[in-house]
Motif scaffolding. Structure first.
Motif, PDB file in Angstrom:
ATOM      1  N   LYS A 175      -8.909  -9.056  -8.125  1.00 37.23           N
ATOM      2  CA  LYS A 175      -8.338  -7.989  -8.961  1.00 37.23           C
ATOM      3  C   LYS A 175      -9.309  -6.823  -9.082  1.00 37.23           C
ATOM      4  O   LYS A 175      -8.897  -5.663  -9.169  1.00 37.23           O
ATOM      5  CB  LYS A 175      -7.987  -8.532 -10.346  1.00 37.23           C
ATOM      6  CG  LYS A 175      -6.778  -9.452 -10.354  1.00 37.23           C
ATOM      7  CD  LYS A 175      -6.392  -9.839 -11.783  1.00 37.23           C
ATOM      8  CE  LYS A 175      -5.137 -10.710 -11.790  1.00 37.23           C
ATOM      9  NZ  LYS A 175      -4.742 -11.100 -13.160  1.00 37.23           N
ATOM     10  N   LEU A 176     -10.630  -7.127  -9.071  1.00 37.46           N
ATOM     11  CA  LEU A 176     -11.631  -6.070  -9.150  1.00 37.46           C
ATOM     12  C   LEU A 176     -11.509  -5.140  -7.952  1.00 37.46           C
ATOM     13  O   LEU A 176     -11.515  -3.909  -8.091  1.00 37.46           O
ATOM     14  CB  LEU A 176     -13.043  -6.689  -9.207  1.00 37.46           C
ATOM     15  CG  LEU A 176     -14.209  -5.696  -9.190  1.00 37.46           C
ATOM     16  CD1 LEU A 176     -14.154  -4.775 -10.411  1.00 37.46           C
ATOM     17  CD2 LEU A 176     -15.537  -6.453  -9.140  1.00 37.46           C
ATOM     18  N   SER A 177     -11.373  -5.749  -6.762  1.00 37.99           N
ATOM     19  CA  SER A 177     -11.255  -4.911  -5.563  1.00 37.99           C
ATOM     20  C   SER A 177      -9.987  -4.066  -5.613  1.00 37.99           C
ATOM     21  O   SER A 177      -9.997  -2.896  -5.228  1.00 37.99           O
ATOM     22  CB  SER A 177     -11.275  -5.800  -4.314  1.00 37.99           C
ATOM     23  OG  SER A 177     -10.142  -6.652  -4.291  1.00 37.99           O
TER      24      SER A 177
ATOM     25  N   LEU B 256     -10.497  -1.126  -8.089  1.00 36.93           N
ATOM     26  CA  LEU B 256     -11.428  -0.130  -7.562  1.00 36.93           C
ATOM     27  C   LEU B 256     -10.744   0.718  -6.486  1.00 36.93           C
ATOM     28  O   LEU B 256     -10.970   1.934  -6.392  1.00 36.93           O
ATOM     29  CB  LEU B 256     -12.683  -0.811  -6.997  1.00 36.93           C
ATOM     30  CG  LEU B 256     -13.610  -1.439  -8.051  1.00 36.93           C
ATOM     31  CD1 LEU B 256     -14.736  -2.199  -7.385  1.00 36.93           C
ATOM     32  CD2 LEU B 256     -14.172  -0.383  -9.006  1.00 36.93           C
ATOM     33  N   ILE B 257      -9.933   0.062  -5.664  1.00 37.84           N
ATOM     34  CA  ILE B 257      -9.169   0.816  -4.658  1.00 37.84           C
ATOM     35  C   ILE B 257      -8.239   1.807  -5.346  1.00 37.84           C
ATOM     36  O   ILE B 257      -8.109   2.965  -4.925  1.00 37.84           O
ATOM     37  CB  ILE B 257      -8.380  -0.145  -3.761  1.00 37.84           C
ATOM     38  CG1 ILE B 257      -9.336  -0.958  -2.869  1.00 37.84           C
ATOM     39  CG2 ILE B 257      -7.350   0.597  -2.912  1.00 37.84           C
ATOM     40  CD1 ILE B 257      -8.678  -2.103  -2.140  1.00 37.84           C
ATOM     41  N   LEU B 258      -7.547   1.370  -6.446  1.00 39.88           N
ATOM     42  CA  LEU B 258      -6.656   2.272  -7.182  1.00 39.88           C
ATOM     43  C   LEU B 258      -7.428   3.437  -7.795  1.00 39.88           C
ATOM     44  O   LEU B 258      -6.991   4.588  -7.755  1.00 39.88           O
ATOM     45  CB  LEU B 258      -5.919   1.481  -8.278  1.00 39.88           C
ATOM     46  CG  LEU B 258      -4.906   2.280  -9.102  1.00 39.88           C
ATOM     47  CD1 LEU B 258      -3.790   2.815  -8.225  1.00 39.88           C
ATOM     48  CD2 LEU B 258      -4.329   1.419 -10.232  1.00 39.88           C
ATOM     49  N   GLU B 259      -8.623   3.125  -8.339  1.00 37.18           N
ATOM     50  CA  GLU B 259      -9.454   4.183  -8.937  1.00 37.18           C
ATOM     51  C   GLU B 259      -9.839   5.197  -7.866  1.00 37.18           C
ATOM     52  O   GLU B 259      -9.777   6.412  -8.083  1.00 37.18           O
ATOM     53  CB  GLU B 259     -10.699   3.559  -9.567  1.00 37.18           C
ATOM     54  CG  GLU B 259     -11.571   4.574 -10.301  1.00 37.18           C
ATOM     55  CD  GLU B 259     -12.809   3.907 -10.903  1.00 37.18           C
ATOM     56  OE1 GLU B 259     -13.652   4.632 -11.429  1.00 37.18           O
ATOM     57  OE2 GLU B 259     -12.936   2.657 -10.826  1.00 37.18           O
ATOM     58  N   ALA B 260     -10.242   4.717  -6.698  1.00 36.05           N
ATOM     59  CA  ALA B 260     -10.627   5.617  -5.600  1.00 36.05           C
ATOM     60  C   ALA B 260      -9.443   6.490  -5.186  1.00 36.05           C
ATOM     61  O   ALA B 260      -9.579   7.686  -4.898  1.00 36.05           O
ATOM     62  CB  ALA B 260     -11.128   4.786  -4.418  1.00 36.05           C
ATOM     63  N   LYS B 261      -8.243   5.863  -5.180  1.00 37.27           N
ATOM     64  CA  LYS B 261      -7.033   6.618  -4.817  1.00 37.27           C
ATOM     65  C   LYS B 261      -6.785   7.733  -5.822  1.00 37.27           C
ATOM     66  O   LYS B 261      -6.400   8.851  -5.456  1.00 37.27           O
ATOM     67  CB  LYS B 261      -5.847   5.652  -4.763  1.00 37.27           C
ATOM     68  CG  LYS B 261      -4.534   6.329  -4.394  1.00 37.27           C
ATOM     69  CD  LYS B 261      -3.384   5.343  -4.488  1.00 37.27           C
ATOM     70  CE  LYS B 261      -2.054   6.066  -4.287  1.00 37.27           C
ATOM     71  NZ  LYS B 261      -0.912   5.185  -4.530  1.00 37.27           N
TER      72      LYS B 261
END
Length: 1312
Positions: free
Chosen positions: A1193-1195, A1198-1203
C-alpha cells in the motif's frame, strides 16, 4: 356511483369513468340503495359494507358497459323480438304479394317453426303504397326462451304472389286495359328468404338492446320443393334453388329491423310503450319458459302438410286449393276462431296457396285456431279440396273433403303431431251443410265413428290428406291419463295406470290443472279413516313430482297459487299421517335406493309437504277439538329422528344430492312448524339435525349445512325472541367450528352478516328499551364469536384473501352492537377467578388486529370507500374507549402492570390518530365540512383519550420513556390546533418524570431530537407547530417552575431553533433551482448538530447529505472536503468499531479513516485539486511505513502522490473565479439571512452569468450596486438584498519564503 361526497348528485345517470380516472380525481364511492345515498348513521356497519359492495359492482358494470339505460340485475327467463319490415325491394309484376314471416329453429335435430306466421301485404304498386293501417308491417314475436335464442335461430320470409294461377294471364288482363286483374285470384308461390339471427344469442339482459337493421335476399325453386325451400337454404343445398334479382342494383332485397326485449310481456309493454302501440302480437308455438298463473291461452296450430290425390281421368294434374273451415256439430261455421297468420283479421274460411299441376302437393301452411272452450268439445275442422282451372271465368270445383275432430268423448283434444286424414269424394258442396259426415271415421282408429253407418260419401282408399297439430292451451288437455286421473272415481280400475301415466306428463299439462289434480291425488291418498290405500305410495310419488316441478324457474310464479290452494282449497284433513309416514319411509330407505331422483325430489319439496301436513293437522284438530295432539308430536319427532339418521349416514356421491336437498329445506320446514311446536323444541330439532352431520363430511354437505344455518338466521324463527336464542346458539357452535378450521369462511361471513344486521335493526327498533333477550343474545354472540373471529382475522392477514374485508366488517359490526355492560361481562368471562391470562391474550390479539388495519389505512377496503372507512373509525374509536378500561382496572397495579399491553394500546391509538383517512387537511373545504358535520374530528377525541390514559399511568410512565416520545411527537405534529395544544404538554410531563427518576431528561431530549428530524423530513410539522411548541412548553415551564427550569428552557429554545432549521431545510428539498439553498441548509443543520447540541450521529447524517448534494452538482472537490469533516473526527490509534449513518456493519476506526481518505483522494483527483490531496498521501504513507508496515500500500500511495505532483505541472486547469455574496434583509430564510458566503464559480463562469444564476434562485431579491457594508436599515428590512463582488485567492506567502529558486506559476497559485 362515483362523486366527490360534498357535491350534489346529478339527476341523470353519471357518465361512466374508468377506475384509473376515478382514482386520479380523488373521488369517493357513494353507497346507494336505488337512487338514494345511504346515511351511514342509519345503517349498521355490516349493512353499509354490503351496500358498498353492491354500489361498487354497479359502478364497475356501468363503467365497463357504457351509458345505455341499465335494467335491474336479475335472471331474465323470457325475451321478445320486435320486428319491422322497412323495405321490400322486389316487384312482382302487376300482382299483389303477401309476405309471411316466422321464426324457425334450424337445428338439424329440430327443423321446426318456433312461432306462428306474421303477414305483411304488398301492393302491386310497390312497398311504399302497401300500408293499409299504421304499424301493419310491425310485430312482436313473444315468449322466446334461452333455448330459442340459439345459434340456429332464423327468420323465414315466405312470399306469395296474389293473382292468376299463371303469371302471364295476369299480365294479359292488364294489357287489355282493365288496369287490374279481375275474376278469381289465387295465392301462388314466389320465393323464400332466410335471415340468420345467431347474433341475438349474444345479448346482455342488463342493458337495453339496440334496434338493428338487416337485409336478406329471396330465392326460388321448383314448385314441388317450395314447401321446404327454407330448409334447403339453411342447409345450403345451392343446386336446388337460385336467387331472384331485384332489377334494381340500389336495393338490398328485404330490409327489416329487429330489437330484442327482455322480461315478461307486461314488463316489456311498460318499458317500451311506443313499440307496442298498434303492433301485432305473434305467438310462440308453445309455452314460454316462465308460465304466469294468470296466463290464459287456448290456441291450436294446424299445419297443412301435404296430400295424395288421384288424377281423376284428366291428362294433367290438378291445381288443388284447400279451403279450411271450423264448424260445430250441426255444420254451422264458428266465426272469429280461424287465423291464417297474425297481422290479418280472423276468417270464416282460409284458402291455401295453389301448386300448379300437382296431385301430391306439399303446402306447409300454418293456421291458428282459437275455439271457445264451451264449443271446443263439439267442434271440428273441415278441409275442402277444389280444382282451380286456368280458364277464364271458371270457378274452383269441389272434388273431395277431409275433416278432423278437435276432441274425443273422454275430453282429450286432438293429440300433437301428424295426422293422416281420410279423403271423401264429394262434388256437391250442399251435401256438406248438414255435417252428416261426422258419423264417418276421420282417420284410422277413430273411436267416434259409427261402424255400420251407410253414407252418401265414398272414401277414396288411395287418397290421403296429412296435417300436423299442436295444442297450446291452459284450459284443455290432450292427455288421456290426466283425464282418467281427474275422473278416477268413475273408473277406479284404471287408477294405477293413470298415476303411472301422469308421471310421464309434460310440465304444462300438470300445472294447467293443478288444483283439480291435487284434489284427486289427496282423495286417493288415504281412505275415510285416514289410513293408507293401495295407491298411497304411487300417489305420494306423483305429489312429490308436482311439488318439485313448482320449485323450478319455469313455474316459480305458481308458488302463490300453490300457497293459496293450501290455505283456501285444501280439505284433506286426514292425509297428515300418511305424509309423515311417507317422508319417514323415504328417509329410512334412502341408502337402499337404486334411483336417487325420487328421493331428491322428495326432500327438495319438504316445504310443500310440511305446509300440507300442518294444514291437514289443523283441519283435523278443528274438526275433532284437537284430538291426538300428543300422537302427532310424537310422529313429528320420529320423522326428524329419521331425517337426522339420514344426515348421519356416511356420504357418497349418490346420496349427497339427497342430503343437500334435505338441508336446503331445513330452514323453511322449521318455519312451517313455528305455530305447531314450541320454540325450544324447534331449536332442539335444528340443533340435532345440524349436529347429525359428521365433522369430516364432504365439502358439499358442509356447504349445505352452513346454507341451512344461513336460512335459519335469515328466516322468521330468528325474529321471534324464544326461538332466536336457541337458533343463535346452534349457529354460534357451527360458526366457531368453521372459523377455527378456517374453511367455508365466505359462508361464515354471510351468516354473521345476517345475524349482525338483524341485531342492529332490533337495537334500532328497541332504542332505549332493549329487551333482556336481546342483551342475552348479544352476550352469547360476543362470548362465542368475538375471540375466534379475532384469531381468524390475524391468520387471514398473512396472505391475500377475498373474504377478509367481509370478516373485518363483521368484526366491526359486532363491536358496534356492544355497550359498556356487554364489555364488562365479557371481561369477567375472560378472567375466571381473576386469572388475567385469557383476557391479556384477547386484548393483545385485538389490539394487534386493529393496529394492522390502521397502519395500512384500512387496506382491506378499496381506496375510494371513504364513507366506509370513516364509519369503521367511528366504531373502532368507541370500542377503544371500552378496551382501555380493563387496562386501567386490571393491568395497572404494581403486581399486574403489563407494559407491553399498554404499549400496544398507545401504539394503536397513535396509528388511529395519524391514519391518512382522518387527515382532514387533505380534503377540499366542502368535503371537510361534511365529514366534520357527520363524524366530527375523531383525531381530537382520540388525542384526549391518549392523554387520559397517559395520566392514568402515574409512576408507571417511566416504562414508556423514551419509547413513547416518537409516537407522541407524531400525534402533536398532526395539523389540528386543538389537538396540538392539548398534547404538547405530554413532553413536559415526560421531562418531569425522567428528571425525578434519573436526575436528568437526557433520554427525552435525545429521542425528541432524533424523531423530530425524521418526522419533519416526512413532511410533518409547520411554522405554527414551531411557535406552539416553544410557547406552550415555555409557558408550562415558567408556570410550574421546576428545579430544572433553566435546563428545560435551554432545551426548548434549542429544539425551537432546530425546528426552524429543519423546516427551512424541508422547504428547499425539491427543485433543481434550490440546489444551492439545500447545500446552505445542510451546512446550517450539521453545524447546529455539532456545535449547539453535540449530536455526532445527526452531524454525520447531514455530512453525508451534503456530500450527496455536492456529487449531484459535480462539485467533487467540495464533496472531498465534506468527507474530510468526518475523517477529522476519527483517529489512527483506535481499534473500536465505527459506524457510518447508512452502515449496519461497523469497521475499526483506523480502517474507516483509511477508507475515507481514499474516497477523498478520488474526489480531489476528479476536481483537479491535487495540492489538497498531497498532504493526505503523505499522512497515509507514514501510516503504511511506520505503523502498519504495509509496503504494498505504501508503494501505491507514493505512486499516487507522484502522479499528483506531475499533474500540477502538466495538466491544464481552468482558472475559476470566486465571488463574495452577502444576503441581507429579514426576507431571507434563516440559513442565509444577513450572512456572507464565498462561491466558486463554474468553469469559465464570469460575474454576469453568476449574478443571473443567483437571481434565478432568489427571484425577488434586489442586487446592491455597491460593495459598502450595508447599514442597519437594510439588515432589518423585510425585503431581500444581495451584494456580489469578485474576490481572488492569495497564495501562502509564508510557505514560499523557503524557496531557493523562482516558484513556477502553477505552484504559486494552487487551484481551488
Amino acid at each position: 356511483m362515483f362523486t366527490d361526497s360534498n357535491l350534489p348528485m346529478p339527476q341523470k345517470s353519471p357518465i361512466p369513468l374508468s377506475k384509473q380516472i376515478v382514482n386520479k380525481l380523488g373521488l369517493d364511492l357513494v353507497p346507494r340503495i336505488g337512487p338514494l345515498a345511504v346515511d351511514p348513521h342509519n345503517i349498521g356497519i355490516v349493512g353499509l359494507y354490503n351496500v358498498h359492495v353492491t354500489s361498487a359492482d354497479n359502478a364497475k358494470a356501468s363503467s365497463s358497459r357504457g351509458t345505455l339505460r341499465r335494467k335491474t340485475q336479475r335472471k331474465i327467463l323470457t325475451h321478445h323480438l320486435y320486428f319491422c319490415m322497412r323495405d321490400f325491394g322486389y316487384r312482382i309484376g302487376i300482382d299483389d304479394a303477401e309476405v309471411y314471416f316466422f321464426l324457425y329453429d334450424g337445428n338439424p335435430a329440430h327443423m321446426r317453426a318456433v312461432s306462428e306466421r306474421f303477414l305483411v301485404k304488398i301492393n302491386r304498386d310497390g312497398f311504399s303504397n302497401y300500408i293499409e293501417k299504421f304499424h301493419s308491417n310491425c310485430t312482436v314475436f313473444t315468449d322466446l326462451g334461452a333455448a330459442d335464442l340459439s345459434e340456429d335461430l332464423f327468420l323465414v320470409a315466405v312470399i306469395m304472389r296474389v293473382g292468376k294461377i299463371i303469371h302471364s294471364e295476369s299480365v294479359k288482363k292488364v294489357e287489355k286495359g282493365t288496369g287490374c286483374c279481375t275474376g278469381s285470384v289465387y295465392r301462388r308461390p314466389f320465393g323464400v328468404g332466410v335471415l340468420p339471427l345467431n347474433d341475438l344469442c349474444q345479448f346482455d339482459s342488463s342493458i337495453e338492446s339496440e334496434e338493428r337493421e338487416k337485409s336478406f335476399k329471396i330465392f326460388q325453386c321448383e314448385e314441388k320443393d317450395f314447401n321446404q325451400l327454407h330448409e334447403l337454404i339453411i342447409k345450403k343445398s345451392n343446386s336446388k334453388f337460385s336467387p331472384i334479382t331485384t332489377g334494381n342494383q340500389t336495393t338490398q332485397g328485404i330490409i327489416v329491423s329487429l330489437k330484442l326485449l327482455h322480461g315478461g310481456l307486461g314488463q316489456a309493454r311498460q318499458e317500451q310503450p311506443l313499440l307496442f302501440q298498434g303492433t301485432t302480437i305473434t305467438r310462440k308455438m308453445g309455452f314460454p319458459d316462465v308460465i304466469m298463473p294468470g296466463d290464459v291461452r287456448n290456441d291450436m296450430f294446424i299445419t297443412l302438410e301435404r296430400g295424395e290425390f288421384e288424377r281423376g281421368g284428366k291428362n294433367t294434374a290438378k291445381n288443388i286449393l284447400v279451403t279450411v273451415v271450423v264448424l260445430d256439430v250441426a255444420g254451422n261455421i264458428l266465426t272469429e276462431c280461424l287465423w291464417g297468420a297474425s297481422g290479418m283479421d280472423s276468417q270464416n274460411c282460409y284458402k291455401s296457396m295453389i301448386l300448379y299441376h300437382q296431385n301430391s302437393p306439399c303446402w306447409n301452411e300454418m293456421l291458428r285456431l282459437t275455439v271457445p272452450i264451451d264449443k271446443f268439445s263439439t267442434a271440428h275442422v273441415r278441409f275442402e279440396f277444389r280444382h282451380c282451372s286456368t280458364r277464364e271465368k271458371s270457378e274452383p270445383k269441389l272434388f273431395a273433403f277431409s275433416f278432423a275432430r278437435l276432441m274425443d268423448p273422454s275430453g282429450a283434444t286432438l293429440t300433437d303431431g301428424q295426422h293422416e286424414l281420410f279423403v271423401y269424394k264429394c262434388e256437391d258442396a250442399t251435401k256438406l251443410l248438414a255435417a252428416n259426415y261426422l258419423k264417418l271415421p276421420c282417420r284410422p282408429k277413430d273411436a267416434q265413428a259409427k261402424v255400420d253407418c251407410s253414407s252418401i260419401f265414398h272414401r277414396s282408399s288411395k287418397e290421403v290428406f296429412v296435417i300436423k297439430s299442436l295444442l297450446c292451451s291452459t284450459k284443455l288437455t290432450q292427455n288421456a291419463d290426466l283425464l282418467s286421473l281427474l275422473q278416477w272415481r268413475a273408473h277406479p280400475e284404471t287408477i294405477q295406470d293413470s298415476l303411472t301415466g301422469v308421471l310421464r306428463l309434460n310440465d304444462e299439462e300438470l300445472v294447467k290443472f293443478l288444483q283439480d289434480v291435487l284434489d284427486a291425488l289427496f282423495a286417493m291418498f288415504s281412505n275415510e279413516e285416514g289410513n293408507s290405500t293401495q295407491h298411497s305410495g304411487l300417489v305420494f310419488h306423483v305429489l312429490v313430482s308436482i311439488f318439485s316441478l313448482l320449485q323450478s324457474n319455469k313455474f316459480q310464479h305458481f308458488r302463490p297459487v300453490m300457497n293459496a290452494y293450501i290455505e283456501n282449497h285444501f280439505a284433506a284433513a286426514l292425509v297428515y299421517k300418511g305424509l309423515i309416514t311417507s317422508v319417514e319411509h323415504m328417509a329410512v330407505f334412502m341408502t337402499k335406493a337404486e334411483h336417487p331422483d325420487p328421493f331428491q325430489k322428495c326432500f327438495g319439496s319438504l316445504e310443500y309437504i310440511f305446509k300440507l301436513l300442518i294444514q291437514s293437522r289443523k283441519l283435523f284438530a278443528r274438526a275433532t277439538g284437537g284430538q291426538y295432539e300428543d300422537s302427532f308430536r310424537r310422529d313429528l319427532h320420529s320423522l326428524f329422528t329419521a331425517l337426522n339418521g339420514m344426515l348421519a349416514v356416511p356420504s357418497y356421491d349418490v346420496i349427497i344430492p339427497t342430503q343437500e336437498a334435505l338441508l336446503n329445506s331445513t330452514g323453511v320446514v322449521l318455519e312451517q312448524l313455528k305455530d305447531t311446536l314450541p320454540a325450544p323444541e324447534l331449536g332442539m330439532l335444528a340443533r340435532n339435525m345440524l349436529d347429525a352431520i359428521p365433522r369430516d363430511a364432504p365439502i358439499r354437505l358442509i356447504q349445505a349445512k352452513l346454507n341451512a344455518v344461513k336460512d335459519l338466521v335469515s328466516g322468521e324463527l330468528f325474529h321471534e325472541d324464544d326461538s332466536r336464542t336457541v337458533i343463535l346458539s346452534v349457529a354460534c357452535k357451527h360458526l366457531r367450528m368453521h372459523l377455527s378450521r378456517r374453511d367455508e369462511l365466505r359462508l361464515c361471513a354471510e351468516i354473521l352478516s345476517e345475524i349482525l344486521t338483524h341485531f342492529y335493526d332490533l337495537q334500532k327498533e328497541q332504542k332505549e328499551k332493549v329487551t333482556n333477550t336481546l342483551q342475552h343474545d348479544l352476550d352469547s354472540l360476543c362470548k362465542n364469536i368475538l375471540g375466534i373471529l379475532i384469531k381468524t382475522i390475524i391468520i387471514m392477514m398473512e396472505g391475500a384473501n377475498t373474504v377478509l374485508p367481509q370478516l373485518v366488517a363483521c368484526l366491526l359490526g359486532l363491536l358496534q352492537l356492544l355497550d359498556e355492560t356487554h364489555y364488562k361481562r365479557f371481561w369477567d368471562e375472560l378472567s375466571p377467578n381473576k386469572d388475567p391470562r385469557d383476557l391479556k391474550e384477547f386484548l393483545s390479539k385485538s389490539l394487534l388486529v386493529f393496529e394492522e388495519l390502521l397502519s395500512q389505512d384500512w387496506v382491506v377496503f378499496p381506496t375510494d370507500w371513504l364513507i366506509m372507512k370513516l364509519a369503521s373509525n367511528d366504531v373502532l374509536r368507541k370500542a377503544l374507549e371500552e378496551f382501555a378500561k380493563p387496562l386501567v382496572y386490571r393491568f395497572l397495579g404494581l403486581q399486574s402492570f403489563d407494559s407491553q399491553l399498554w404499549w400496544s394500546y398507545f401504539s394503536l391509538a397513535v396509528a388511529f390518530l395519524t391514519q391518512p383517512s382522518l387527515q382532514l387537511e387533505q380534503y377540499r373545504e366542502p368535503k371537510r365540512r361534511k365529514i366534520l358535520h357527520s363524524h366530527g374530528d375523531m383525531r381530537v377525541l382520540m388525542g384526549f383519550q391518549i392523554l387520559s390514559m397517559w395520566s392514568q399511568l402515574g409512576e408507571q410512565k417511566l416504562h414508556f420513556i423514551p419509547s413513547m416520545v416518537g409516537p407522541f411527537l407524531e400525534v402533536t405534529l398532526v395539523p389540528e390546533p386543538a389537538l396540538r395544544k392539548a398534547t404538547l404538554t405530554v413532553f413536559y410531563d415526560m421531562m418531569q418524570c425522567e428528571q425525578s427518576a434519573r436526575g436528568s431528561f437526557r433520554l427525552v431530549e435525545s429521542e425528541l431530537i432524533d424523531k423530530l428530524d425524521l418526522l419533519i423530513s416526512e413532511n410533518k410539522g409547520d411554522d405554527e407547530y414551531r411557535e406552539l411548541f416553544s410557547t406552550i412548553l415555555l409557558e408550562k415551564v415558567q408556570t410550574e417552575n421546576p428545579g430544572w427550569k433553566d435546563a428545560g428552557t435551554a432545551f426548548i429554545a434549542s429544539v425551537t431553533r432546530l425546528l426552524e432549521r429543519l423546516l427551512d431545510y424541508r422547504s428547499v428539498m425539491q427543485g433543481e433551482e434550490n440546489r444551492d439553498k439545500r447545500m446552505s441548509c445542510t451546512v446550517n443543520l450539521l453545524n447546529f448538530y455539532k456545535n449547539e447540541i453535540n449530536r455526532k450521529e445527526m452531524y454525520l447524517r447531514y455530512i453525508y447529505k451534503l456530500h450527496d448534494l455536492h456529487l449531484q452538482a459535480d462539485n467533487f472537490t467540495e464533496a472531498g472536503f465534506t468527507l474530510k469533516l468526518y475523517a477529522s473526527m476519527l483517529s489512527w490509534d483506535r481499534e473500536s468499531l465505527s459506524f457510518a449513518p447508512s452502515d449496519t456493519i461497523g469497521q475499526p476506526e483506523w480502517q474507516r479513516k483509511e477508507r475515507l481518505y481514499h474516497e477523498i483522494l478520488k474526489y480531489f483527483d476528479k476536481g483537479k485539486c491535487w495540492e489538497k490531496g498531497i498532504p493526505l498521501c503523505k499522512e497515509l504513507a507514514v501510516l503504511y511505513e511506520t505503523r502498519r508496515f504495509d509496503y504494498n500500500k505504501l508503494s501505491e500511495i507514493l505512486i499516487l502522490e507522484a502522479k499528483f505532483f506531475q499533474n500540477i505541472l502538466t495538466q491544464l486547469r481552468p482558472e475559476p473565479e470566486y465571488f463574495r455574496v452577502g444576503f441581507y434583509g429579514l426576507g431571507f430564510p434563516l440559513f442565509v439571512r444577513n450572512k456572507q458566503f464565498v462561491y466558486r464559480g463554474l468553469e469559465y463562469e464570469r460575474i454576469g452569468a453568476f449574478t443571473q444564476r443567483l437571481q434565478t434562485e432568489f427571484p425577488t431579491a434586489q442586487i446592491l450596486s455597491n460593495n459598502n457594508p450595508p447599514d442597519n436599515s437594510i439588515l432589518t428590512a423585510s425585503e431581500q438584498y444581495i451584494q456580489i463582488s469578485n474576490v481572488r485567492p492569495l497564495g501562502d506567502a509564508q510557505a514560499l519564503k523557503t524557496a531557493m529558486v523562482p516558484v513556477p506559476e502553477k505552484i504559486k497559485i494552487p487551484g481551488g
